[in-house]
Each structure stands twice: as structure tokens, then as C-alpha cells.
Scaffold this motif. Structure first.
Motif, PDB file in Angstrom:
ATOM      1  N   ARG A  69       0.840  -1.198   0.000  1.00  0.00           N
ATOM      2  CA  ARG A  69       0.000   0.000   0.000  1.00  0.00           C
ATOM      3  C   ARG A  69       0.878   1.252   0.000  1.00  0.00           C
ATOM      4  N   ASP A  70       1.945   1.235   0.806  1.00  0.00           N
ATOM      5  CA  ASP A  70       2.851   2.377   0.837  1.00  0.00           C
ATOM      6  C   ASP A  70       3.520   2.584  -0.518  1.00  0.00           C
ATOM      7  N   GLU A  71       3.836   1.485  -1.197  1.00  0.00           N
ATOM      8  CA  GLU A  71       4.454   1.598  -2.518  1.00  0.00           C
ATOM      9  C   GLU A  71       3.511   2.279  -3.508  1.00  0.00           C
ATOM     10  N   ILE A  72       2.245   1.921  -3.449  1.00  0.00           N
ATOM     11  CA  ILE A  72       1.276   2.514  -4.380  1.00  0.00           C
ATOM     12  C   ILE A  72       1.108   4.008  -4.106  1.00  0.00           C
ATOM     13  N   THR A 103      -7.651   3.967 -11.020  1.00  0.00           N
ATOM     14  CA  THR A 103      -7.820   2.537 -10.786  1.00  0.00           C
ATOM     15  C   THR A 103      -6.742   1.986  -9.858  1.00  0.00           C
ATOM     16  N   ILE A 104      -5.524   2.535  -9.924  1.00  0.00           N
ATOM     17  CA  ILE A 104      -4.492   2.131  -8.971  1.00  0.00           C
ATOM     18  C   ILE A 104      -4.926   2.501  -7.556  1.00  0.00           C
ATOM     19  N   ALA A 105      -5.495   3.693  -7.428  1.00  0.00           N
ATOM     20  CA  ALA A 105      -5.959   4.134  -6.108  1.00  0.00           C
ATOM     21  C   ALA A 105      -7.030   3.209  -5.547  1.00  0.00           C
ATOM     22  N   GLU A 106      -7.753   2.498  -6.418  1.00  0.00           N
ATOM     23  CA  GLU A 106      -8.750   1.537  -5.951  1.00  0.00           C
ATOM     24  C   GLU A 106      -8.108   0.406  -5.145  1.00  0.00           C
ATOM     25  N   LEU A 107      -6.850   0.074  -5.458  1.00  0.00           N
ATOM     26  CA  LEU A 107      -6.150  -0.940  -4.669  1.00  0.00           C
ATOM     27  C   LEU A 107      -5.957  -0.468  -3.234  1.00  0.00           C
ATOM     28  N   ILE A 108      -5.660   0.818  -3.076  1.00  0.00           N
ATOM     29  CA  ILE A 108      -5.506   1.361  -1.728  1.00  0.00           C
ATOM     30  C   ILE A 108      -6.864   1.380  -1.026  1.00  0.00           C
ATOM     31  N   LYS A 109      -7.880   1.772  -1.769  1.00  0.00           N
ATOM     32  CA  LYS A 109      -9.226   1.798  -1.194  1.00  0.00           C
ATOM     33  C   LYS A 109      -9.632   0.407  -0.710  1.00  0.00           C
ATOM     34  N   GLY A 156     -10.645  -2.510 -14.912  1.00  0.00           N
ATOM     35  CA  GLY A 156     -10.186  -1.333 -15.645  1.00  0.00           C
ATOM     36  C   GLY A 156      -8.742  -0.965 -15.426  1.00  0.00           C
ATOM     37  N   LEU A 157      -8.049  -1.646 -14.506  1.00  0.00           N
ATOM     38  CA  LEU A 157      -6.641  -1.340 -14.280  1.00  0.00           C
ATOM     39  C   LEU A 157      -5.808  -2.086 -15.321  1.00  0.00           C
ATOM     40  N   LYS A 158      -5.246  -1.332 -16.237  1.00  0.00           N
ATOM     41  CA  LYS A 158      -4.528  -1.930 -17.359  1.00  0.00           C
ATOM     42  C   LYS A 158      -3.036  -2.090 -17.082  1.00  0.00           C
ATOM     43  N   LEU A 159      -2.571  -1.560 -15.972  1.00  0.00           N
ATOM     44  CA  LEU A 159      -1.163  -1.681 -15.618  1.00  0.00           C
ATOM     45  C   LEU A 159      -0.967  -2.993 -14.857  1.00  0.00           C
ATOM     46  N   PRO A 160      -0.273  -3.970 -15.413  1.00  0.00           N
ATOM     47  CA  PRO A 160      -0.139  -5.273 -14.752  1.00  0.00           C
ATOM     48  C   PRO A 160       0.855  -5.212 -13.592  1.00  0.00           C
ATOM     49  N   ILE A 161       0.352  -5.384 -12.377  1.00  0.00           N
ATOM     50  CA  ILE A 161       1.181  -5.269 -11.178  1.00  0.00           C
ATOM     51  C   ILE A 161       1.148  -6.589 -10.415  1.00  0.00           C
ATOM     52  N   LYS A 163      -5.848  17.716  -2.182  1.00  0.00           N
ATOM     53  CA  LYS A 163      -7.163  17.408  -2.735  1.00  0.00           C
ATOM     54  C   LYS A 163      -7.132  17.571  -4.246  1.00  0.00           C
ATOM     55  N   GLU A 164      -6.401  18.588  -4.709  1.00  0.00           N
ATOM     56  CA  GLU A 164      -6.286  18.804  -6.153  1.00  0.00           C
ATOM     57  C   GLU A 164      -5.590  17.622  -6.823  1.00  0.00           C
ATOM     58  N   TYR A 165      -4.547  17.106  -6.170  1.00  0.00           N
ATOM     59  CA  TYR A 165      -3.772  16.041  -6.794  1.00  0.00           C
ATOM     60  C   TYR A 165      -4.404  14.666  -6.612  1.00  0.00           C
ATOM     61  N   TRP A 166      -4.978  14.446  -5.422  1.00  0.00           N
ATOM     62  CA  TRP A 166      -5.383  13.089  -5.071  1.00  0.00           C
ATOM     63  C   TRP A 166      -6.871  12.814  -5.227  1.00  0.00           C
ATOM     64  N   ASN A 167      -7.662  13.833  -5.260  1.00  0.00           N
ATOM     65  CA  ASN A 167      -9.092  13.582  -5.120  1.00  0.00           C
ATOM     66  C   ASN A 167      -9.893  14.029  -6.329  1.00  0.00           C
ATOM     67  N   LYS A 168      -9.262  14.053  -7.485  1.00  0.00           N
ATOM     68  CA  LYS A 168      -9.956  14.536  -8.677  1.00  0.00           C
ATOM     69  C   LYS A 168     -11.176  13.692  -8.997  1.00  0.00           C
ATOM     70  N   ASN A 169     -11.080  12.409  -8.707  1.00  0.00           N
ATOM     71  CA  ASN A 169     -12.205  11.520  -9.011  1.00  0.00           C
ATOM     72  C   ASN A 169     -12.924  11.066  -7.742  1.00  0.00           C
ATOM     73  N   ASN A 170     -12.640  11.774  -6.629  1.00  0.00           N
ATOM     74  CA  ASN A 170     -13.291  11.457  -5.351  1.00  0.00           C
ATOM     75  C   ASN A 170     -13.138   9.986  -4.970  1.00  0.00           C
ATOM     76  N   ASN A 171     -11.996   9.430  -5.307  1.00  0.00           N
ATOM     77  CA  ASN A 171     -11.845   7.993  -5.043  1.00  0.00           C
ATOM     78  C   ASN A 171     -10.754   7.695  -4.032  1.00  0.00           C
ATOM     79  N   TYR A 172     -10.237   8.722  -3.361  1.00  0.00           N
ATOM     80  CA  TYR A 172      -9.180   8.438  -2.402  1.00  0.00           C
ATOM     81  C   TYR A 172      -9.158   9.496  -1.308  1.00  0.00           C
ATOM     82  N   GLU A 173      -8.880   9.080  -0.110  1.00  0.00           N
ATOM     83  CA  GLU A 173      -8.765  10.010   1.007  1.00  0.00           C
ATOM     84  C   GLU A 173      -7.459  10.778   0.864  1.00  0.00           C
ATOM     85  N   TYR A 174      -7.588  12.055   0.484  1.00  0.00           N
ATOM     86  CA  TYR A 174      -6.408  12.820   0.062  1.00  0.00           C
ATOM     87  C   TYR A 174      -5.419  13.080   1.196  1.00  0.00           C
TER      88      TYR A 174
END
Length: 722
Positions: free
Chosen positions: A97-100, A138-144, A303-308, A527-538
Motif C-alpha cells: 500500500r505504501d508503494e502505491i 484505478t491504482i488508487a482503488e487498490l488502496i481503497k 479497468g486497471l490496465k497496468l499489470p502489477i 485534494k487537487e492532486y489526489w481527489n480529482k475523481n473522489n476515489n481516495y482520502e487525500y
């Protein structure tokens, strides 16, 4: 949970969690462990499973959890025990999670902004060799998803760890060494821990175990005692895999295309309530792809197209952790203790040790990867050969200490290595505040020639001084109030001793102000950088900063303080006064206008959530428990809380049990207290009979003998040792 089958009981709400756990392959990894275990270790698991299954067959009534959900337990298996030990390892390992978070931060923040949170990192946007822009949400969804695991299943958290220390008999009143330990995990009822005492021809072990395991995890036998803390080691790495566009089921490995290991699994999903009136839900088919590094956790998120892919020591094929704990229960000296722990893999732990011959020690145990390059703090391209793991540190290559000249050893998830130590373990150790406070109290006793007792160890375990407050507090005390209420609050802070006790009003003001300062400083930019799609606690990334870090920023009048939505340039003093006003307004709404009534123990409580009934409003109050508490995130008596406008500060992460062991030759003193109770049955008086004693610093005495009806006596900080 470990099988990824929660949806069979709870329906669609747990489908994502099941998918992640299936993808990680916790249960499959547990099955792979069995051939590595000795006959004796296997026999212990078989006997434990046989006992559980006999109870299931002969019991007149199942626990109410089964009755309410209309299910019956399947037979317990030896794999279930191993799988649960791996879930414990997952609880203590949150590197990915810290890496993401760092990965997204590096792509979105300026280099100067990034340095605020990662001051020792040289990462810049040019260092990112892979595109993140199209994958950020979509990467942020992993943290969520990991946050969901933490809140609903109590898996993971920041600084998941413990306090533990050991004192030589040269410093104690009895002349025998004393060991103290209190592990910290997400709180729940029933507790994850239970007390046990085992006697046999070759075994005499007492202490605390994890529910689901038949052995003492932390405790004592007839010769030695041991405790543990989370090492905070970096044992997880994320890899960005290179896909073959022409053959989507293959990836690049050492310059050649290699086929993914693919398995298909089906998740059964219970229909929504009332299930009997709804059509059954078709089993959910999931395809799980793995590389040589590990499973593709990116496949969990649509929808996450980056294979991790994730590499994690607990998923390696040679995990002999259960064998290590089994042998530890029989160890009789330091050499046998070390030999047992040479088998330990995950989670990486610091073990503390004391024996009846007045020896004390501490060592790190677990598989810590050696990387060809770097520290594994960012996802790496698997196409880069320098990203590979080249081996693991051996037990003798990890920090260890035996009978040190100072006569004591301490760990509170801080770095235990000395300055000459060269191997990389982690960049995510807990702050030193808890460890420094423990050492401060021990050194004070030595300086004043006070021989130490178990009672003094209990006093330390329940100490609520927060050393992390002092630099910021010194700065805040200098402020000039702009109104009467601010002046009253500042006067309270000027006389505060940094003890987050229940009756402290200053603690309420300070922790509220710090929270609002953090929000005011970082909210607009992040908030500007992290919360554009309201999908992460900024504000998540801002929680990486300690109070000392915040103090330095505001003293330097950082540009973070400028409010971007206004034309003028605000100073940090301006913003701190706004934050103070926010704090006073918030607490007035919650507790009334009289600051004298804002006692910390009246606005903060420990919350023991029940899994699963805390999710059911109509019955949750029958199963949950709450108790007023003091303490803070960086005090020895830990309380990690979040603020709710209706409930106040809710402590959801703290000690799961406390244990103190004095290794006297004739009559070992063994004190312990679980956080909730010894029973999982809500109708039993032992379901919650430890909640209040635990919160008021009381202990139970576990005698050496095991009579038919064990007598448990209370040791309280108020009543003295008796």
C-alpha cells in the motif's frame, strides 16, 4: 476469510475482499507448507483439529453467529490453522500500500512537494519509466480496497506492532529478569488472542495464542519466556510486468516471453436479504494470473490496465513459520531459542527473551529479502534485472543482542539496529517516541536506585505520556490568542505535561488542533492532486508526517500553508489560528462551550467492533463494546483514533493483550489480561469480562500450577501488588 469465501455468508458486499484474498492465494500457500512440517508439528495441528471437530459433532448448540446466518461449520482442518497464521502475517505487512501511495505521489506532486513526504528519496517524474496517468484512479482503488480490509476485517493499519521490553535480574527486586509485551492490532470482539496453559510429558507452556492455533505465540515455558513486536520489515514488493501485446497471456521474464501461471476459481455469492425470496446469484468466475514474482493483484480492480504483481515472503514456498513457533514452545535456552527462530519466515518479528538463568536477549527473525538494487519502496519494472530479489538475510545477519551492559532491551517497532548495521530492513519503522519513553522510565528507575518489579512494568505499559507532542507543543504555546476562547485553550496547553490521560482537557485540544492543522495545511494542494475523481482520502499521505515534521514545516513557514483559493499569501501562523478556531468550533458542537468539560476520556473511547454483527444495526449493540480511554497513537498505552462528529474520537487500534513475566527460579510470576474476554460466546460472562479491567490497568495472575479450578487474582495499579 483466509479461503476467500466471505461472500457465501455476507453476499456481494464482500466480493472484492474475497477476490483479493483468492488472488493472493493465502489458502493455497498454506497447503504448500504442510510437506515442510515435522511429524511432531503436524501431530499438534492434527490433535487440535480433532478436538475442534469432536466439539462440533457433540455440541448441543452452535454459537449464535451460525444460528443467525443459518449455516453450520465445516470440519476444521490443519490447513485452516496455517492459513490463519498467514492472515496474521498479512496483518503485519502493509508495504505494498505504501508503494502505491508513493508511486502515485511521484507522478503527481512536484519534486519539492514530494520531498516533504519522502525527504530521503531522490525520485522525480523523470524516474518514472511507466505511464500512470491513465491508471491513477484505478491504482488508487487498490488502496481503497486495503482500507476496506482494515476497517471491516481488521486486517492491517499504520504502525501495526507492539511494545516489548526485557529487564535483567540485576535491576529487579527479585533478582530475576522481567519481560513485558503488549501487541497492537485492529480491535475487535471476540479478541484475536486467547490465553492458554498446556502441560504434558515434555511441554509446560503458558501464554497467549492466536485463535486458530494450538501453540503459545508469546509466553513462557519451564525455562524461558519470550515476547515479540512487528519488525516493520519491507517484505513485499510490487512489480510492473511487461505484457506481450500479441500474446496477452505472456509477460517478459529475463529477456524472454513466459506464460502466466493461470488458475480459475469460483466464488459463491449469497443473494441479498431476504435470500429466500431472491433468485440465486451465479457463481462469480475469477481468473488469477501469476508470474514468478507472485500474483497479479492488479487483476482484482476492473479497468486497471497496468499489470502489477506482488512478491511477498509469506507466499514463498518454503514458509516454516509454524515449525518455528512449535519448536519455540519447547526451547530451554538462548541457543535453542535461536535455532527454533531460524525456521521463522513471516511475519518478520523482533523477539525478546528472558530465562531462569538471568539471561536476556533480543533478535530479529523472519525472511528479509536482499534486493539487487534499491529499497523496494516503489513499484519496479520487472524487465529491469536490478529489481530482483537475490536472496534473504539469515538469522545471524539480522540485529541481535544478548545480555547487554545496560541491563535492558526495548522495542516499540522502531529500528533496533545500531549505526554500524549495513543491511536494509525497512524505510517504514515506527517513530521512536514509544521506545524512548519506555527507555526513559527504565533509566529513571536505575538512576534513582529503584529495583524493578512486575508492578512497575505494568505502570510502564499503561503510561500515557506522548513524547511526540513536545516540539509542536512548544511552538503552539507561543501563540497570541485573538479571542477569549482561544486564550482559555492556550492557557490549558501551556500547563500540559503531554500526558494523554482520561481527565486531560489539554489532550483534547492538542490532538484536535494537530488534526485540523494537518487538514488546513495540506487539504487544498493534496485534494487537487489526489481527489480529482473522489476515489481516495487525500490526507492519507499527510499522515506519514509526524508532529515533529509538522512543527518543522510551520516554523519554516512552508508554502504548503498558503491557501490556494485566496489571492493573498497566508503564513503558517494564519493557518494555525484558523485550525485552532476549527478545533474549538468542532469540540463546542460535540461537547458544549465549556472547555473545562472537554476531558480526553469523555471524547475518546475504545471501540470493539464485532465481526459480523457490527454491520447489522438492529442487533449490533448486543455484541459491540465501548469503554472510555486515554492514550494516543505515540504513547506506550496506544490509542489510534479517528474523529466522528457524532461519536468523538474512536480508538480502533491498540493493544490486544498485555503480559508480564518474571522468571523466578521457584515461582514464576505470570500476569496477563486479554482486551475483551476469553470466550467468543456473547451469552457467556467471559465474553467481555476483561474489557473494563483491561482499560483500568488490571492484570490476572496465571500461576505455575494448573489446579482443577484455577484461581485468578487481580493486580491493579491502584491496589498494588498482592
Amino acid at each position: 476469510m483466509s479461503q476467500g469465501r466471505l461472500s457465501e455468508i455476507f453476499g456481494k458486499s464482500t466480493l472484492r475482499q474475497d477476490t483479493l484474498l483468492r488472488t493472493l492465494g493465502i489458502y493455497k500457500a498454506a497447503e504448500d507448507v504442510l510437506p515442510l512440517l515435522s511429524k511432531d508439528a503436524m501431530d499438534s495441528l492434527k490433535a487440535y483439529a480433532a478436538g475442534i471437530n469432536e466439539w462440533i459433532k457433540t455440541s448441543d448448540q452452535l454459537p449464535i453467529e451460525f444460528v443467525v446466518h443459518g449455516i453450520e461449520p465445516e470440519p476444521w482442518s490443519i490447513v485452516d490453522s496455517i492459513a490463519w497464521s498467514k492472515m496474521f502475517a498479512l496483518n503485519l505487512a502493509g508495504n505494498y500500500r505504501d508503494e502505491i501511495i508513493k508511486f502515485i505521489s511521484a507522478s503527481r506532486l512536484t519534486k519539492a512537494q514530494l520531498q516533504t513526504f519522502y525527504p530521503r528519496s531522490n525520485i522525480s517524474k523523470q524516474d518514472l519509466t511507466y505511464q500512470t496517468n491513465s491508471n491513477e484512479s484505478t491504482i488508487a482503488e487498490l488502496i481503497k480496497l486495503t482500507n476496506e480490509m482494515e476497517s471491516s476485517l481488521k486486517i492491517g493499519g499504520q504502525y501495526v506492532g507492539s511494545n516489548a521490553w526485557v529487564v535483567s535480574g540485576t535491576l529487579t527486586a527479585s533478582g530475576a529478569p522481567i519481560l513485558a509485551n503488549d501487541p497492537h492490532l485492529g480491535l475487535q470482539i471476540p479478541s484475536l488472542w486467547y490465553a492458554l496453559s498446556q502441560k504434558g510429558d515434555k511441554l509446560s507452556a503458558d501464554g497467549m495464542s492466536l485463535v486458530g492455533l494450538p501453540i503459545v505465540i508469546f509466553g513462557k515455558n519451564q525455562s524461558i519466556s519470550w515476547g515479540g513486536t512487528n519488525m516493520m520489515a519491507d517484505v513485499q514488493d510490487l512489480y510492473i510486468e511487461t505484457m506481450n501485446l500479441n500474446k496477452p497471456n505472456s509477460y517478459l521474464e529475463n529477456g524472454q516471453w513466459k506464460a502466466f501461471d493461470i488458475r480459475t476459481e469460483y466464488i459463491k455469492v449469497k443473494a441479498d436479504f431476504p435470500a429466500a425470496l431472491r433468485a440465486s446469484i451465479k457463481d462469480v468466475k475469477i481468473k488469477i494470473r501469476s508470474t514468478t514474482n507472485g500474483p497479479l493483484i492488479s487483476d482484482v480492480i476492473d479497468g486497471l490496465k497496468l499489470p502489477i504483481s506482488l512478491r511477498w515472503t509469506a507466499l514463498e514456498s518454503n514458509d516454516t513459520t509454524y515449525e518455528a513457533f512449535y519448536r519455540l514452545n519447547y526451547a530451554t535456552n538462548w541457543l535453542e531459542f535461536k535455532t527454533a527462530l531460524s525456521k521463522h519466515v513471516a511475519p518478520a518479528l523482533n523477539f525478546l527473551y528472558a530465562d531462569k538463568d538471568n539471561n536476556i536477549g533480543m533478535l530479529g527473525a523472519g525472511k528479509i529479502p536482499i534486493r539487487a538494487s534499491g529499497d523496494g519502496s516503489m513499484p519496479m519494472s520487472n524487465a529491469n534485472p536490478m529489481s530482483a530479489w537475490t536472496g534473504y538475510l539469515t538469522l545471524n545477519e539480522l540485529p541481535q543482542y544478548y545480555n547487554p551492559p545496560q541491563g535492558f532491551l526495548v522495542n516499540a517497532n522502531n529500528d533496533i539496529a545500531d549505526h554500524s548495521y549495513k543491511n536494509f530492513i525497512s524505510s517504514g519503522f515506527a517513530p521512536d517516541d514509544r521506545a524512548n519513553r519506555i527507555q526513559q522510565m527504565l533509566k529513571d528507575s536505575i538512576k534513582n536506585s529503584r529495583l524493578m518489579t512486575p508492578q512497575m512494568m505494568l505502570d510502564i505499559q499503561n503510561d500515557e505520556m506522548d513524547l511526540s507532542t513536545q516540539k509542536l507543543l512548544d511552538y503552539l504555546r507561543q501563540f497570541q490568542a485573538t479571542n477569549k476562547k482561544q486564550e482559555t485553550a492556550l492557557e490549558v496547553l501551556r500547563t500540559w505535561d503531554s500526558v494523554a490521560s482520561r481527565n486531560s482537557v489539554a489532550a483534547t485540544i492538542y490532538y484536535g488542533w494537530l488534526r485540523k492543522i494537518r487538514s488546513r495545511i495540506f487539504q487544498d494542494e493534496l485534494k487537487e492532486y489526489w481527489n480529482k475523481n473522489n476515489n481516495y482520502e487525500y490526507l492519507s499521505i499527510s499522515n506519514k508526517l509526524t508532529a515533529n515534521d509538522i512543527a518543522k514545516l510551520v516554523k519554516d513557514n512552508t508554502l504548503w500553508c498558503d491557501i490556494k483559493s485566496t489571492p493573498q499569501l497566508e503564513s503558517c501562523k494564519d493557518v494555525l489560528l484558523l485550525a485552532l478556531e476549527d478545533t474549538l468550533s468542532e469540540m463546542s458542537k460535540f461537547k458544549g462551550d465549556d472547555i473545562g468539560n472537554w476531558h480526553w476520556g469523555e471524547v475518546q473511547h475504545t471501540f470493539y467492533a464485532h465481526i459480523p454483527f457490527s454491520q447489522i444495526k438492529i442487533i449490533k449493540n448486543l455484541f459491540e463494546r465501548k469503554v472510555k480511554v486515554g492514550g494516543a497513537q505515540n504513547s506506550i498505552n496506544v490509542a489510534t483514533s479517528y474523529f466522528d462528529a457524532n461519536e468523538g474520537y474512536i480508538n480502533v487500534f491498540a493493544a490486544g493483550f498485555r503480559q508480564i513475566i518474571e522468571m523466578k527460579q521457584d515461582n514464576v510470576i505470570h500476569l496477563l489480561m486479554n482486551s475483551t474476554g476469553q470466550s467468543g460466546q456473547v451469552a457467556s460472562r467471559h465474553f467481555d469480562d476483561m474489557v473494563v479491567p483491561f482499560s483500568t490497568a488490571q492484570m490476572l495472575s496465571l500461576s505455575n500450577e494448573v489446579p482443577a479450578k484455577k484461581q485468578l487474582t487481580l493486580l491493579s495499579t491502584n491496589e498494588g501488588n498482592h
